[in-house]
Design an enzyme around this catalytic site. Structure first.
Site, mmCIF file in Angstrom:
data_model
loop_
_atom_site.group_PDB
_atom_site.id
_atom_site.type_symbol
_atom_site.label_atom_id
_atom_site.label_comp_id
_atom_site.label_asym_id
_atom_site.label_seq_id
_atom_site.Cartn_x
_atom_site.Cartn_y
_atom_site.Cartn_z
ATOM 1 N N TYR A 20 -14.391 -33.163 32.914
ATOM 2 C CA TYR A 20 -15.286 -34.224 32.424
ATOM 3 C C TYR A 20 -15.126 -34.338 30.915
ATOM 4 O O TYR A 20 -15.151 -33.327 30.203
ATOM 5 C CB TYR A 20 -16.731 -33.893 32.780
ATOM 6 C CG TYR A 20 -17.740 -34.872 32.220
ATOM 7 C CD1 TYR A 20 -17.889 -36.141 32.770
ATOM 8 C CD2 TYR A 20 -18.544 -34.532 31.132
ATOM 9 C CE1 TYR A 20 -18.811 -37.045 32.258
ATOM 10 C CE2 TYR A 20 -19.474 -35.430 30.619
ATOM 11 C CZ TYR A 20 -19.605 -36.678 31.174
ATOM 12 O OH TYR A 20 -20.520 -37.564 30.662
ATOM 13 N N ASP A 55 -10.379 -30.518 25.018
ATOM 14 C CA ASP A 55 -11.805 -30.830 24.968
ATOM 15 C C ASP A 55 -12.554 -29.502 25.046
ATOM 16 O O ASP A 55 -12.747 -28.941 26.115
ATOM 17 C CB ASP A 55 -12.165 -31.751 26.135
ATOM 18 C CG ASP A 55 -13.642 -32.103 26.192
ATOM 19 O OD1 ASP A 55 -14.422 -31.521 25.413
ATOM 20 O OD2 ASP A 55 -14.017 -32.933 27.038
ATOM 21 N N LYS A 95 -22.254 -30.294 20.876
ATOM 22 C CA LYS A 95 -23.534 -29.768 20.428
ATOM 23 C C LYS A 95 -23.642 -28.257 20.416
ATOM 24 O O LYS A 95 -24.541 -27.697 19.788
ATOM 25 C CB LYS A 95 -24.657 -30.360 21.275
ATOM 26 C CG LYS A 95 -24.415 -30.266 22.775
ATOM 27 C CD LYS A 95 -25.329 -31.199 23.544
ATOM 28 C CE LYS A 95 -24.966 -31.253 25.018
ATOM 29 N NZ LYS A 95 -23.683 -31.965 25.246
#
Length: 453
Positions: A144, A241, A269
């Site tokens: 994802y 990622d 984050k």
């Protein structure tokens, strides 16, 4: 102004003005639609009925230090006392954070800040296409990379959708999906074949180096080496990622663990213990193409990029991760679960494996460690979701959605591990004894296979 009925509960009020009553799709969990969280601290959160839950979901993982870490909270408060959003120039904190990331992450020669990981991956693919003049992007089944169209496909796919384009949303243009090639993770032959056929038109390969959105599929080192070799040979941009793997698996990310240096890296984050920030960094020649450098051709902007509050949170988080034995602590707790839980489950006669890395753990109900997404299709979804629902009743929160991983934070203790194992055993035992079918979120029976979640 519209007013809710005085007798309406907060969830009812939310559903009246917020579609579904929540502000992100996966927060609307079956059986928990009336959950109202009123407080979070350390390893726990509390609901509106005053119930305390030991939290292993942890917002999909970013608060590695635990909820409301006092050092991070203090840094944010201090930043707010002197700075807010000005939207021009640069702050000292932004410079210090970029310098810190360049020092920590092997691939990062230049860094730009965003507000989310999705924005970071979007910009990574845009600059890769600009730099190469090519059209195609390669992603992998089970990974994802955010909400934007070119990567919004083939995450948790049903068995009949594996091997086909499987968008996670309607409203995506077919021609956008056509520009994305989906390959099986850990399959070197598939990578070589894709480059043999399309190498001259592949702008970028993007992957979670550890696909954590389906729990934990550990990568073969040879698979990562092949990706690096093929991208180098064909002039394609390799993007890691590391929004999840990032600082959770080490301050230098999985690229430091594996010794494989991508061309671009995206982070999120977790670098700020959950505050809303993202980052993209990598080779200087690629990063210098962004329009933050005057005259450069690839547009880059964002009003909230480098907001003083989130920058302060990131700096405080990274300092604490560097100064204190955070990774040592969470890795040890993770290893305890991966070592001590399997014999407990075996004693119940249930096929199960407990896997993960470092502070991440996940229990699959199958008879072998998964190596590919196809292996995950054998996970017993009914058991996976069912035992987690039962654990919530005992104040232990692992997200009751298929294939979702769990996490330790610096705030968790050995006593929490003891309790986790005890409650897991009781929940699995109760689920085994339950003769009624469990239904998934759309009301159909989930007796195995991967459901979309």
């Amino acid at each position: 102004m519209q007013q809710a009925a005085p007798s309406a509960s907060l969830p009812e009020r939310a559903r009246g003005v917020i579609p579904g009553g929540v502000n992100s799709g996966q927060r609307n969990v079956p059986g928990l639609t009336d959950l109202v969280i009123t407080r979070a601290q350390g390893a726990s959160f509390w609901d509106s009925d005053g119930r305390r839950y030991t939290d292993y979901h942890a917002a999909f993982g970013p608060p590695l230090l635990g909820h409301n870490d006092p050092d991070v909270v203090r840094a944010v408060a201090e930043a707010g006392g002197s700075l807010d959003l000005c939207g021009v120039g640069v702050t000292e904190g932004e410079v210090e954070l970029a310098e810190t990331l360049v020092e920590l992450v092997p691939s990062m020669e230049r860094v730009l800040l965003t507000s989310t990981g999705s924005e970071a991956t979007f910009h990574a693919l845009r600059v890769a296409r600009a730099a190469t003049g090519r059209r195609l992007v390669v992603k992998f089944q089970g990974c994802y990379h955010g909400w934007h169209d070119s990567v919004s496909l083939n995450v948790i796919s049903a068995p009949d959708r594996v091997g086909h384009k499987d968008p996670i949303s309607t409203g995506i243009l077919p021609e956008v999906l056509d520009a994305t090639l989906v390959l099986p993770f850990n399959d070197r032959d598939a990578v070589r074949a894709a480059f043999a056929e399309h190498g001259a038109d592949i702008a970028a390969v993007i992957l979670e180096p550890v696909p954590h959105n389906v729990g934990c599929l550990l990568p073969d080192q040879e698979f990562l080496v092949t990706l690096r070799e093929e991208c180098t040979r064909h002039g394609s941009v390799l993007v890691f990622d590391e929004v999840i793997t990032g600082v959770r698996h080490g301050l230098g990310g999985w690229q430091e663990v594996a010794g494989i240096v991508p061309d671009l890296t995206t982070m999120g984050k977790a670098i700020a213990n959950g505050y809303p920030i993202g980052a993209i960094g990598g080779r200087a020649d690629l990063m210098d193409m962004f329009s933050s450098r005057p005259g450069a051709p690839v547009f880059f902007a964002g009003t909230y990029n480098g907001h003083p509050a989130v920058v302060a949170a990131a700096l405080a988080t990274l300092r604490k991760l560097h100064a204190e034995p955070v990774h040592e602590h969470v890795f040890r707790l993770g290893e305890r679960v991966r070592t001590e839980l399997p014999p407990v489950l075996a004693s119940l006669g249930v096929p199960a494996v407990v896997t993960g890395y470092g502070s991440v753990f996940v229990t699959y109900f199958m008879d072998r460690l998964p190596h590919t997404y196809d292996d995950l299709l054998d996970n017993d979804t009914r058991m996976f979701v069912g035992y987690r629902r039962r654990m919530i009743d005992q104040g232990v929160f692992e997200l009751p959605l298929n294939l979702k991983r769990s996490h330790f934070s610096y705030a968790h203790t050995d006593a929490d591990v003891d309790r986790l194992i005890e409650v897991t055993e009781a929940a699995v035992r109760a689920q085994l004894a339950d003769e009624g079918p469990l239904t998934d979120m759309d009301g159909t029976s989930t007796m195995g296979g991967a459901t979309r979640c």
